[in-house]
Design a protein around this motif. Structure first.
Motif, PDB file in Angstrom:
ATOM      1  N   ARG A  94       0.859  -1.181   0.000  1.00  0.00           N
ATOM      2  CA  ARG A  94       0.000   0.000   0.000  1.00  0.00           C
ATOM      3  C   ARG A  94       0.905   1.245   0.000  1.00  0.00           C
ATOM      4  N   LYS A 132      -3.807  -6.801 -10.212  1.00  0.00           N
ATOM      5  CA  LYS A 132      -4.753  -6.467  -9.150  1.00  0.00           C
ATOM      6  C   LYS A 132      -4.281  -5.269  -8.345  1.00  0.00           C
TER       7      LYS A 132
ATOM      8  N   HIS B  47      -6.933  -4.230   5.326  1.00  0.00           N
ATOM      9  CA  HIS B  47      -8.130  -3.478   4.938  1.00  0.00           C
ATOM     10  C   HIS B  47      -7.957  -1.968   5.060  1.00  0.00           C
ATOM     11  N   GLY B  53      -9.359  -0.961   1.849  1.00  0.00           N
ATOM     12  CA  GLY B  53      -8.843  -2.096   1.101  1.00  0.00           C
ATOM     13  C   GLY B  53      -7.560  -1.745   0.372  1.00  0.00           C
ATOM     14  N   LEU B  54      -7.184  -2.550  -0.629  1.00  0.00           N
ATOM     15  CA  LEU B  54      -5.967  -2.271  -1.391  1.00  0.00           C
ATOM     16  C   LEU B  54      -6.205  -2.642  -2.852  1.00  0.00           C
ATOM     17  N   SER B  55      -6.286  -1.609  -3.686  1.00  0.00           N
ATOM     18  CA  SER B  55      -6.525  -1.791  -5.127  1.00  0.00           C
ATOM     19  C   SER B  55      -7.571  -2.881  -5.366  1.00  0.00           C
ATOM     20  N   ASN B  56      -7.246  -3.816  -6.293  1.00  0.00           N
ATOM     21  CA  ASN B  56      -8.182  -4.916  -6.531  1.00  0.00           C
ATOM     22  C   ASN B  56      -7.767  -6.174  -5.781  1.00  0.00           C
ATOM     23  N   LEU B  57      -6.791  -6.034  -4.877  1.00  0.00           N
ATOM     24  CA  LEU B  57      -6.286  -7.190  -4.133  1.00  0.00           C
ATOM     25  C   LEU B  57      -7.155  -7.477  -2.905  1.00  0.00           C
ATOM     26  N   ILE B  58      -7.433  -6.426  -2.142  1.00  0.00           N
ATOM     27  CA  ILE B  58      -8.151  -6.604  -0.873  1.00  0.00           C
ATOM     28  C   ILE B  58      -9.384  -5.714  -0.861  1.00  0.00           C
ATOM     29  N   GLU B  95     -11.081 -11.684  -5.771  1.00  0.00           N
ATOM     30  CA  GLU B  95     -10.888 -13.113  -5.556  1.00  0.00           C
ATOM     31  C   GLU B  95      -9.698 -13.330  -4.656  1.00  0.00           C
TER      32      GLU B  95
END
Lengths: 219, 140
Positions: A94, A132, B47, B53-58, B95
């Protein structure tokens, strides 16, 4: 009297400028060092030899081979992670994302993240992770390769601890250091990648380092 | 003498304010306050401080509709984790897996759910330890 005071003021201002110039911030050179004595023109000269990061060979998220040559002329930040890491990796990346966004259009800066779990983190897995995370292009490489080489590089050269331990969540012990390396492959800074403030300091230090290297080239 | 009167009035005012807060309100504050600490220790790394969250990861924790719909399962998610699956949050597919916290006591789960359920734009009220215990018995 007034004239005299004015003159002093001008001299002082000038001196202050000069002083500032000489006092440009410089980052320390870290890591182990050796003193080497050699004979130059018949005189004994002692020189300091700084530790540098040796050559390596890994594969990035696009499947391209990456060696020390791929980083020639670049300042870079290295870290160690694995894609299934439940503890400190998300917060590290992050924070690294902030660094990426700050410098992604800078030609002489790169980020390399080594996976310490190459068995799971195949090139395909790393590519998916990169997508992602939202990183594109070639300013942030996720490197995968021989496990022993990765651990050796981390422990002996970047001087950070990595260990496999099935007792900890995720199965690996590692520290969240971001290691800043200059164009001569010398270590110039360690920053706790889980701490937003230290990462902000690193962004400042990268700017200092870029300026420093550029003046050295100019001389 | 005057000072004594002022002090007495001040003390009385404090007593009135404290007792005006209903017991439920105090319970909520207790849950929410402790939940902040649990969140910091167990959830925030992934989170995020603001539940972003974190981008599309979390995934973020800001999907109020999702939380409401799955309220009875939230305790199970925290305790037993989420196995490799696709979850749609705020209309985006995430996912992956979420790690389990099998050693987390029910009271901590209740506290952290109260914190999440009333932060980041969510408004679910207190999620009590009794509710959590009941929900945990029905975990799949």
């Amino acid at each position: 009297m007034k004239k005299f005071a004015g003159l002093i003021l001008i001299i002082l201002a000038f001196a202050a400028c000069k002083f500032n110039d000489a006092d440009k911030p410089r980052l320390p050179i870290m890591g182990n060092r050796d003193a080497v004595t050699k004979t130059v023109n018949g005189k004994q000269v002692t020189d300091t030899v700084y530790q540098t990061i040796p050559d390596f060979k890994f594969v990035n998220q696009y499947g391209d081979s990456i060696t020390q040559k791929s980083l020639k002329g670049d300042i870079y930040v290295a870290d160690f992670f694995f894609t299934t890491c439940p503890s400190i990796c998300p917060i590290m990346h992050r924070n690294m994302l902030t660094v990426y966004n700050e410098f992604k259009n800078v030609p002489d800066f790169k980020i390399i993240s080594h996976t310490i779990d190459p068995k799971h983190d195949s090139v395909a897995v790393m590519k998916k992770y990169a997508d992602k995370l939202g990183i594109t292009g070639n300013s942030w490489w996720l490197l995968q390769g021989n496990k022993e080489q990765t651990y050796d590089l981390g422990q002996k050269n970047y001087l950070v601890a990595i260990k496999q331990d099935d007792g900890t969540p995720g199965g690996y012990v590692h520290q969240g250091w971001f290691v800043l390396v200059d164009k001569q492959k010398r270590i110039r800074g360690y920053y706790d990648g889980t701490d937003e403030k230290q990462v902000a300091k690193m962004i400042g230090d990268i700017k200092i380092l870029r300026a420093e290297v550029n003046t050295e080239i100019a001389q | 003498m005057k000072l004594k009167v002022i002090a007495f009035i001040a003390v009385m005012l404090c007593v009135i304010i404290v007792s005006c807060q209903s017991e439920a309100e105090q319970e909520y504050k207790r849950y929410y306050g402790s939940g902040t600490l649990v969140y910091k220790a167990k959830c925030q790394n992934c989170h995020g401080e603001k539940g972003e969250g974190l981008s599309n990861l979390i995934p973020p924790l800001t999907d109020t509709a999702y939380l409401k719909k799955n309220k009875a399962q939230l305790a199970c998610f925290v305790k037993y984790g989420i196995k490799e699956t696709i979850t749609t949050i705020n209309g985006k597919a995430y996912e992956g897996a979420m790690p389990a916290n099998v050693d987390m006591p029910a009271i901590d789960i209740a506290e952290v759910l109260t914190y999440i359920g009333n932060s980041f734009g969510n408004k679910m009220g207190t999620i009590t330890v009794d509710e959590v215990n009941a929900d945990l018995e029905k975990c799949k």
